[in-house]
Design a protein around this motif. Structure first.
Motif, PDB file in Angstrom:
ATOM      1  N   ALA A   1      -0.628  17.394 -38.430  1.00 56.51           N
ATOM      2  CA  ALA A   1       0.649  18.237 -39.313  1.00 56.51           C
ATOM      3  C   ALA A   1       1.067  18.108 -40.793  1.00 56.51           C
ATOM      4  O   ALA A   1       1.342  17.572 -41.144  1.00 56.51           O
ATOM      5  N   SER A   2       1.513  19.132 -41.093  1.00 58.62           N
ATOM      6  CA  SER A   2       1.536  18.684 -42.578  1.00 58.62           C
ATOM      7  C   SER A   2       2.988  18.783 -43.171  1.00 58.62           C
ATOM      8  O   SER A   2       4.097  18.493 -41.989  1.00 58.62           O
ATOM      9  N   PRO A   3       3.164  18.376 -44.205  1.00 58.97           N
ATOM     10  CA  PRO A   3       4.664  17.783 -44.011  1.00 58.97           C
ATOM     11  C   PRO A   3       5.486  18.870 -44.590  1.00 58.97           C
ATOM     12  O   PRO A   3       7.084  18.820 -44.317  1.00 58.97           O
ATOM     13  N   ALA A   4       5.141  20.267 -44.885  1.00 58.91           N
ATOM     14  CA  ALA A   4       5.998  21.371 -44.993  1.00 58.91           C
ATOM     15  C   ALA A   4       6.273  21.968 -43.004  1.00 58.91           C
ATOM     16  O   ALA A   4       7.387  22.264 -42.626  1.00 58.91           O
ATOM     17  N   GLU A   5       5.274  21.497 -42.105  1.00 57.53           N
ATOM     18  CA  GLU A   5       5.624  21.987 -40.916  1.00 57.53           C
ATOM     19  C   GLU A   5       6.065  20.864 -39.894  1.00 57.53           C
ATOM     20  O   GLU A   5       6.962  21.119 -39.549  1.00 57.53           O
ATOM     21  N   ILE A   6       6.047  19.496 -40.790  1.00 59.83           N
ATOM     22  CA  ILE A   6       7.114  18.571 -40.513  1.00 59.83           C
ATOM     23  C   ILE A   6       8.291  18.723 -40.111  1.00 59.83           C
ATOM     24  O   ILE A   6       9.919  19.173 -39.877  1.00 59.83           O
ATOM     25  N   ASP A   7       9.057  19.637 -41.546  1.00 59.93           N
ATOM     26  CA  ASP A   7       9.804  20.538 -41.847  1.00 59.93           C
ATOM     27  C   ASP A   7      11.306  21.337 -41.545  1.00 59.93           C
ATOM     28  O   ASP A   7      11.687  21.734 -41.088  1.00 59.93           O
ATOM     29  N   GLU A   8      10.189  22.177 -40.562  1.00 61.69           N
ATOM     30  CA  GLU A   8      10.115  23.445 -40.022  1.00 61.69           C
ATOM     31  C   GLU A   8      10.074  22.974 -38.845  1.00 61.69           C
ATOM     32  O   GLU A   8      11.396  23.918 -38.208  1.00 61.69           O
ATOM     33  N   MET A   9       9.515  22.373 -38.176  1.00 54.85           N
ATOM     34  CA  MET A   9       9.920  22.031 -36.189  1.00 54.85           C
ATOM     35  C   MET A   9      10.234  21.080 -35.963  1.00 54.85           C
ATOM     36  O   MET A   9      10.857  20.426 -34.794  1.00 54.85           O
ATOM     37  N   GLY A  10      10.222  20.349 -37.255  1.00 53.53           N
ATOM     38  CA  GLY A  10      10.698  18.344 -36.649  1.00 53.53           C
ATOM     39  C   GLY A  10       9.435  17.788 -36.238  1.00 53.53           C
ATOM     40  O   GLY A  10       8.995  18.039 -35.741  1.00 53.53           O
ATOM     41  N   MET A  11       9.899  16.420 -36.059  1.00 54.62           N
ATOM     42  CA  MET A  11       8.592  15.250 -36.049  1.00 54.62           C
ATOM     43  C   MET A  11       8.281  15.571 -34.174  1.00 54.62           C
ATOM     44  O   MET A  11       7.130  15.314 -34.213  1.00 54.62           O
ATOM     45  N   THR A  12       8.865  15.702 -33.154  1.00 56.62           N
ATOM     46  CA  THR A  12       8.335  15.729 -31.959  1.00 56.62           C
ATOM     47  C   THR A  12       7.501  17.073 -32.066  1.00 56.62           C
ATOM     48  O   THR A  12       6.679  17.016 -31.033  1.00 56.62           O
ATOM     49  N   ARG A  13       7.621  18.461 -32.307  1.00 56.36           N
ATOM     50  CA  ARG A  13       6.533  19.386 -32.545  1.00 56.36           C
ATOM     51  C   ARG A  13       5.277  19.614 -33.113  1.00 56.36           C
ATOM     52  O   ARG A  13       4.838  19.807 -32.945  1.00 56.36           O
ATOM     53  N   ALA A  14       5.637  19.024 -34.227  1.00 55.37           N
ATOM     54  CA  ALA A  14       4.774  18.166 -35.219  1.00 55.37           C
ATOM     55  C   ALA A  14       3.628  17.595 -34.758  1.00 55.37           C
ATOM     56  O   ALA A  14       2.351  18.023 -34.785  1.00 55.37           O
ATOM     57  N   LEU A  15       4.511  16.020 -33.994  1.00 57.43           N
ATOM     58  CA  LEU A  15       3.308  15.603 -33.291  1.00 57.43           C
ATOM     59  C   LEU A  15       2.675  16.826 -32.205  1.00 57.43           C
ATOM     60  O   LEU A  15       1.160  16.276 -32.090  1.00 57.43           O
ATOM     61  N   ARG A  16       3.430  16.796 -31.333  1.00 56.08           N
ATOM     62  CA  ARG A  16       2.063  17.899 -30.650  1.00 56.08           C
ATOM     63  C   ARG A  16       1.503  18.960 -31.515  1.00 56.08           C
ATOM     64  O   ARG A  16       0.691  19.136 -30.381  1.00 56.08           O
ATOM     65  N   LEU A  17       2.235  19.293 -32.063  1.00 55.80           N
ATOM     66  CA  LEU A  17       0.941  20.815 -32.473  1.00 55.80           C
ATOM     67  C   LEU A  17       0.551  19.596 -33.252  1.00 55.80           C
ATOM     68  O   LEU A  17      -1.756  19.960 -32.902  1.00 55.80           O
ATOM     69  N   ALA A  18       0.126  18.865 -33.854  1.00 58.72           N
ATOM     70  CA  ALA A  18      -1.044  17.954 -34.721  1.00 58.72           C
ATOM     71  C   ALA A  18      -2.315  17.046 -33.274  1.00 58.72           C
ATOM     72  O   ALA A  18      -2.669  16.857 -33.124  1.00 58.72           O
ATOM     73  N   GLY A  19      -1.532  16.602 -31.666  1.00 60.46           N
ATOM     74  CA  GLY A  19      -1.955  16.604 -31.269  1.00 60.46           C
ATOM     75  C   GLY A  19      -3.061  17.290 -29.994  1.00 60.46           C
ATOM     76  O   GLY A  19      -4.065  17.367 -30.483  1.00 60.46           O
ATOM     77  N   THR A  20      -2.303  18.865 -30.588  1.00 59.24           N
ATOM     78  CA  THR A  20      -3.449  19.816 -30.255  1.00 59.24           C
ATOM     79  C   THR A  20      -4.780  20.737 -30.759  1.00 59.24           C
ATOM     80  O   THR A  20      -5.379  20.334 -29.943  1.00 59.24           O
ATOM     81  N   ARG A  21      -4.216  20.048 -32.240  1.00 62.31           N
ATOM     82  CA  ARG A  21      -5.530  20.540 -32.968  1.00 62.31           C
ATOM     83  C   ARG A  21      -6.213  19.047 -32.771  1.00 62.31           C
ATOM     84  O   ARG A  21      -7.476  19.596 -33.084  1.00 62.31           O
ATOM     85  N   ALA A  22      -5.428  17.704 -32.283  1.00 68.35           N
ATOM     86  CA  ALA A  22      -7.153  17.164 -32.107  1.00 68.35           C
ATOM     87  C   ALA A  22      -7.756  17.472 -31.066  1.00 68.35           C
ATOM     88  O   ALA A  22      -9.036  17.192 -30.924  1.00 68.35           O
ATOM     89  N   LEU A  23      -6.495  17.666 -29.642  1.00 69.34           N
ATOM     90  CA  LEU A  23      -7.817  18.364 -28.955  1.00 69.34           C
ATOM     91  C   LEU A  23      -8.885  19.404 -28.549  1.00 69.34           C
ATOM     92  O   LEU A  23      -9.785  19.763 -28.557  1.00 69.34           O
TER      93      LEU A  23
END
Length: 247
Positions: free
Chosen positions: A89-111
């Motif tokens: 999850a990019s820095p812009a996505e972290i800024d936009e959605m917060g760390m927990t949701r960014a982690l969720r997005l990165a984890g979903t992309r990995a899956l």
């Protein structure tokens, strides 16, 4: 009386217990870059099955592995595991959605990047940051990322990165890929020293931010940058005009 210290060598004990309970594919998942000031947050996933053997010697939580040894061990993990992937999850996505949701997005992309669909995911710690709280499984993120087969079950395990081979392997995959991304970005932003500090708050990185300000790969929503922006807002407007003409 001999006091035994916990082993730092991970095992497949939890993974095999889950397999005995009827699961077929077990995924360990771990994140890196959560505390960095710049760059993505990255999530690795490493899948094992009943036929997976003992993890290659030397594989453990990436924080415990010297940096020069990590790439070779990550390559061994990819050969050892049924499947492996890393999501970001990019820095812009972290800024936009917060760390927990960014982690969720990165984890979903990995899956989504896996060629197989695990039945269960093991997360390090006691907090399930992968499951979307307002929907069943990860359905809240499926509009952004297509996860074949839907969301897997999540099991949390304290110190899973030290105890579970699949999670330790995932940690190495994520660390090596994220470090490579920061090293690749470093020549375009040479003042920050990312080839060494990988975007974390090392003294040289902080000094460069103080002197040159942040760039587009910094997480602007973080306290380090909010404080600087608040200080700038207290400077009279004429001072901003002078500084901008000198830049």
């Amino acid at each position: 009386m001999v006091v035994r210290t916990p082993s730092k060598t991970p095992t497949l004990r939890l993974e095999r217990q889950l397999l005995r309970d009827g699961r077929t594919l077990i995924a360990g998942m771990d994140e890196v870059g959560r505390g960095a000031l710049a760059g993505p947050v990255s999530v690795g996933v490493c899948v094992v099955s009943a036929t997976t053997g003992t993890v290659p010697q030397g594989v453990k939580d990436s924080k415990l592995v010297p940096e020069p040894k990590r790439p070779a061990l990550a390559a061994k993990v990819r050969r050892w595991a049924v499947a492996g992937a890393v999501g970001h999850a990019s820095p812009a996505e972290i800024d936009e959605m917060g760390m927990t949701r960014a982690l969720r997005l990165a984890g979903t992309r990995a899956l989504a990047a896996l060629e197989v669909t695990p039945d269960v995911v093991i997360l390090d710690g006691k907090h399930d940051w992968l499951t979307e709280p307002e929907s069943v499984g990860l359905l809240g993120l499926l509009d952004a990322v297509d996860v074949v087969g839907g969301a897997p079950e999540v099991v949390t395990q304290i110190k899973a990165d030290m105890r579970c081979s699949s999670v330790a392997g995932a940690s190495l995959l994520a660390k090596v890929e994220r470090d490579a991304m920061m090293a690749e970005a470093a020549p375009g932003h040479p003042v920050y020293g990312w080839e060494i500090n990988k975007g974390y708050s090392a003294p040289g990185h902080l000094a460069a931010i103080a002197e040159h300000g942040p760039c587009e790969l910094h997480r602007r929503s973080w306290k380090t940058f909010r404080a600087a922006e608040a200080e700038d807002q207290q400077v009279p407007e004429a001072h901003h005009d002078v500084r901008s003409t000198q830049a």
